[in-house]
Write a protein that holds these residues in place. Structure first.
Motif, PDB file in Angstrom:
ATOM      1  N   SER A 137       0.858  -1.189   0.000  1.00  0.00           N
ATOM      2  CA  SER A 137       0.000   0.000   0.000  1.00  0.00           C
ATOM      3  C   SER A 137       0.891   1.235   0.000  1.00  0.00           C
ATOM      4  CB  SER A 137      -0.841   0.051   1.272  1.00  0.00           C
ATOM      5  OG  SER A 137      -1.778  -0.971   1.297  1.00  0.00           O
ATOM      6  N   ALA A 138       0.254   2.379  -0.037  1.00  0.00           N
ATOM      7  CA  ALA A 138       0.984   3.640   0.099  1.00  0.00           C
ATOM      8  C   ALA A 138       1.527   3.739   1.523  1.00  0.00           C
ATOM      9  CB  ALA A 138       0.046   4.804  -0.193  1.00  0.00           C
ATOM     10  N   PHE A 145      -3.980  -1.775  -5.338  1.00  0.00           N
ATOM     11  CA  PHE A 145      -5.011  -0.740  -5.441  1.00  0.00           C
ATOM     12  C   PHE A 145      -5.114  -0.084  -6.817  1.00  0.00           C
ATOM     13  CE2 PHE A 145      -5.153   4.024  -4.154  1.00  0.00           C
ATOM     14  CZ  PHE A 145      -6.523   4.138  -3.995  1.00  0.00           C
ATOM     15  N   THR A 174      -2.078   8.204   1.299  1.00  0.00           N
ATOM     16  CA  THR A 174      -3.252   8.346   0.426  1.00  0.00           C
ATOM     17  C   THR A 174      -4.163   9.453   0.956  1.00  0.00           C
ATOM     18  OG1 THR A 174      -3.063   5.983  -0.003  1.00  0.00           O
ATOM     19  CG2 THR A 174      -5.080   7.052  -0.743  1.00  0.00           C
ATOM     20  N   GLU A 234       1.296   4.199  -4.016  1.00  0.00           N
ATOM     21  CA  GLU A 234       1.762   2.819  -4.122  1.00  0.00           C
ATOM     22  C   GLU A 234       3.016   2.728  -4.990  1.00  0.00           C
ATOM     23  OE1 GLU A 234      -1.358   3.505  -3.537  1.00  0.00           O
ATOM     24  OE2 GLU A 234      -1.921   2.052  -2.011  1.00  0.00           O
ATOM     25  N   ARG A 290     -10.856   2.808  -1.977  1.00  0.00           N
ATOM     26  CA  ARG A 290     -10.033   2.846  -0.777  1.00  0.00           C
ATOM     27  C   ARG A 290      -9.927   1.467  -0.137  1.00  0.00           C
ATOM     28  NH1 ARG A 290      -8.529   7.693   1.391  1.00  0.00           N
ATOM     29  NH2 ARG A 290      -6.941   6.326   2.258  1.00  0.00           N
ATOM     30  N   GLY A 291      -8.741   1.164   0.331  1.00  0.00           N
ATOM     31  CA  GLY A 291      -8.511  -0.152   0.928  1.00  0.00           C
ATOM     32  C   GLY A 291      -8.320  -1.243  -0.119  1.00  0.00           C
ATOM     33  N   GLY A 292      -8.181  -0.842  -1.387  1.00  0.00           N
ATOM     34  CA  GLY A 292      -8.182  -1.811  -2.478  1.00  0.00           C
ATOM     35  C   GLY A 292      -6.965  -2.727  -2.576  1.00  0.00           C
ATOM     36  N   SER A 293      -5.926  -2.458  -1.796  1.00  0.00           N
ATOM     37  CA  SER A 293      -4.745  -3.330  -1.873  1.00  0.00           C
ATOM     38  C   SER A 293      -5.053  -4.754  -1.417  1.00  0.00           C
ATOM     39  CB  SER A 293      -3.604  -2.773  -1.028  1.00  0.00           C
ATOM     40  OG  SER A 293      -3.233  -1.509  -1.503  1.00  0.00           O
ATOM     41  N   ASP A 294      -5.978  -4.892  -0.474  1.00  0.00           N
ATOM     42  CA  ASP A 294      -6.399  -6.239  -0.062  1.00  0.00           C
ATOM     43  C   ASP A 294      -6.951  -6.995  -1.268  1.00  0.00           C
ATOM     44  OD1 ASP A 294      -5.760  -5.991   2.612  1.00  0.00           O
ATOM     45  OD2 ASP A 294      -7.777  -5.391   3.233  1.00  0.00           O
TER      46      ASP A 294
HETATM   47  N1  ASP Z   1      -3.554   3.200  -0.241  1.00  0.00           N
HETATM   48  C1  ASP Z   1      -4.930   2.892  -0.528  1.00  0.00           C
HETATM   49  C2  ASP Z   1      -5.817   3.404   0.605  1.00  0.00           C
HETATM   50  O1  ASP Z   1      -5.311   3.914   1.592  1.00  0.00           O
HETATM   51  C3  ASP Z   1      -5.142   1.417  -0.738  1.00  0.00           C
HETATM   52  C4  ASP Z   1      -4.873   0.544   0.462  1.00  0.00           C
HETATM   53  O2  ASP Z   1      -4.209   0.921   1.407  1.00  0.00           O
HETATM   54  O3  ASP Z   1      -5.369  -0.595   0.463  1.00  0.00           O
HETATM   55  O4  ASP Z   1      -7.005   3.299   0.527  1.00  0.00           O
END
Ligand code: ASP
Ligand code: MG
Length: 596
Positions: free
Chosen positions: A41-42, A136, A47, A74, A150-154
């Motif tokens: 992730s970042a 992401f 982000t 990222e 958001r949160g897309g790295s999962d």
């Molecule tokens: N950096 C992106 C976010 O903060 C993706 C991630 O962390 O999963 O939403």
């Protein structure tokens, strides 16, 4: 050769030291003989910072430019991570979404993956590289940069694990695994070795979130084992797989939802359509209703109780008053000093007496239960807020959650077969209808031949539920749904439960005995009912599911006798002669959301 996908979230790559530590973990897996893909992730809150910058310059930043901007977070991390690995003497290559051939549609800021070029990644792996993949992000057909939400790295990590046929997807985070309950609330909480996808989904909806719920559902669909572990230590964490930790333990975790409020609509006319009137008004205000319990009333009226977050009480009461006027109910009462205690476990679906154990434990501690709802793998009880902490401890003790069961599965014994590589097309297809915006249901099922028993005028005192279900349990009857409602009028409550139709006569006899023993007002029952279940993910928070369901039932003129909801299911008990027709209608109504 085995392949591992590792994912490091923002806090795990927040500074140079942490990136170096993450690099060492990748290298260690590599030297142990695995091929390694590391998704990052970042860094830290980067982000968020980029989002702030955008809004400082433009109140409505163009979505395309937003994605160009956010994807840089990222990109910074992948490059630094590759440099860190190189400086430690190993080969690494960083890849952006575009370079990995993660093709998406052009819905900027929440794009959906359309294809992944696994051959490119595999080529770099086969040449001895550790592949560092930017989470992401992707690219559309016009070469625009896109992000997955958001949160897309999962999502990136679990998707790569599925299509590359990874042995595990390791999620490195700031906690060292999944706990039996929040360790900040109970020091005796234990890190579990193994937890099943379904248990994790329920626990996450109760606040034990370590990952995006959608990624867990996705992992479940493709059988990707997830290992949640700490980025700051070397201890193994918790495996999220299809199986639960122990077959003999009915419960794997407990949770407290502290700030709840109970609302009861009194004297609701017991006719089709009233639930719709009430809950659609609340859903319109985007409030997630939780425990819903309908008391069988007298004289054609019922009391309907439910819980909402305490912070939403005022708005909920506003909606409730609107509804009361419209449907001609008699009033509303509420209690803003309540908390919900829940236990979750795959094992309870196969064991009798689990609810009873929970009720007796609370009774022994002198804790009164205001409301109860049960679903397949969850039991929730509403208790006074000043007793909630005690209640959590008592329940945790009763199910011996602090110690490992003898038959517990060990995470290292869970082996994944790499031949299970998921077919790219189906992974992509699922990702496409797997956005957070869209509701996905997995099943609509009819359970015929059920019966209901309702005990009326049950005194509202600690231990009564325990006493009742002790007697029911002794008779060997398998109880499915239990609901205990709240009756503001005379200080009594009613308790309803369902049993297989074959056990109806037996259950009635038990109920009659209970009636005498506790001097209850009476019993009421029906042996011509069926249960309809709608299953999916995120149903509790997806306020529209209940509304759509209630609308369909109202239009079909079907009266609802009992309701319960969980993260994975909404169940209603209805009259059996209308059940098949209602099931058909629900399938029709939900056709778009129901995925095969
Ligand atoms: N950096 C992106 C976010 O903060 C993706 C991630 O962390 O999963 O939403
Ligand atoms: Mg993040």
């Amino acid at each position: 050769m085995s392949l591992i996908v590792q994912k490091f979230g923002g806090t795990s790559v927040a500074d140079v030291e942490k990136i170096r530590a993450a690099a060492r973990k990748a290298i260690r897996a590599h030297t142990q003989g695995h091929q390694v893909v590391t998704v990052v992730s970042a860094m830290g809150k980067n982000t968020d910072r980029l989002v702030e910058l955008a809004y400082e310059l433009n109140e409505r930043p163009p979505a395309r430019e937003m994605d160009v901007l956010l994807s840089t977070g990222e990109q910074v991390t992948v490059a630094l991570m590759a440099m860190a690995i190189e400086s430690l003497g190993y080969k690494a290559v960083s890849l952006t979404g575009a370079q990995m051939g993660i093709r998406t549609d052009n819905t900027f800021t929440k794009a959906r993956i359309q294809s992944i070029d696994t051959q490119r990644i595999q080529g770099y792996l086969d040449a001895g590289n550790i592949v560092i993949a930017a989470g992401f992000q992707g690219i559309d057909d016009e070469f625009n940069i896109t992000t997955l939400g958001r949160g897309g790295s999962d999502t990136t990590a679990v998707a790569l694990a599925a299509v590359l046929g990874a042995d595990t997807c390791e999620i490195y985070t700031d906690v060292d695994g999944v706990y039996t309950t929040d360790p900040r609330l109970l020091p005796e909480a234990r890190r579990v070795e193994v937890v099943s996808y379904d248990e994790m989904l329920e626990l996450a909806s109760l606040g034990a979130g370590v990952m995006h719920n959608r990624s867990i559902e996705f992992a479940k669909k493709f059988g990707v084992p997830i290992h949640v572990r700490s980025s700051f230590s070397d201890t193994t964490g918790s495996m999220i797989v299809a199986e639960c930790e122990s077959e003999s333990s009915p419960v794997c975790g407990a949770a407290m939802t502290k700030n709840e409020a109970r609302v009861t609509i009194l004297g609701v006319p017991d006719v089709p359509g009233t639930s719709l009137d009430i809950f659609s008004r609340i859903a319109d205000r985007k409030i997630a209703v939780d425990m819903i319990v309908q008391n069988m009333g007298t004289e054609g009226r019922a009391d309907l109780s439910f819980t909402v977050p305490n912070s939403e009480l005022a708005v909920t009461l506003e909606a409730a008053r609107d509804a009361i006027e419209k449907i001609g109910a008699q009033g509303v009462s509420y209690d803003e000093n309540v908390s919900k205690i829940s236990v979750v476990g795959l094992g309870m679906a196969q064991q009798t007496g689990v609810a009873h154990r929970m009720f007796s434990a609370l009774a022994e501690a002198g804790i009164n239960i205001y409301m109860i709802t049960t679903s397949e793998i969850k039991i929730s009880a509403l208790v006074p807020r000043d007793k909630a902490q005690d209640a959590l401890r008592v329940v945790h003790n009763t199910f011996k959650l602090d110690s490992v069961a003898e038959d517990a599965r060990n995470w290292s014994r869970i082996q994944h077969d790499r031949s299970q590589t998921a077919d790219l097309q189906s992974v992509v297809a699922t990702l496409q209808d797997d956005t957070l915006e869209k509701l996905t249901l997995t099943d609509i099922a009819l359970v015929p031949d059920q019966a209901r028993i309702t005990l009326l005028g049950v005194p509202d005192r600690p231990g009564i539920a325990a006493d009742i279900f002790a007697d029911v349990g002794k008779s060997g009857i398998f109880v499915d749904m239990i609901v205990q409602g709240y009756d503001g009028e005379d200080g009594t409550t009613s308790v309803s439960f369902t049993v297989p139709k074959a056990d109806y006569a037996n259950s009635r006899a038990v109920a009659e005995a209970l009636c005498k023993k506790f001097n209850l007002r009476g019993i009421e029952g029906a042996d011509d009912i069926a249960k309809l279940s709608v299953s999916g993910i995120g149903l509790r928070s997806h306020t529209s599911v209940g509304t759509i369901m209630f609308r369909t039932l109202a239009q079909a003129g079907v009266n609802i006798q009992m309701i319960n909801t969980s993260e994975l299911q909404v169940n209603v008990v209805i009259q059996s002669d209308k059940a098949a027709e209602t099931e058909r209608l629900l399938r029709e109504t939900f056709a778009e959301s129901l995925r095969s």
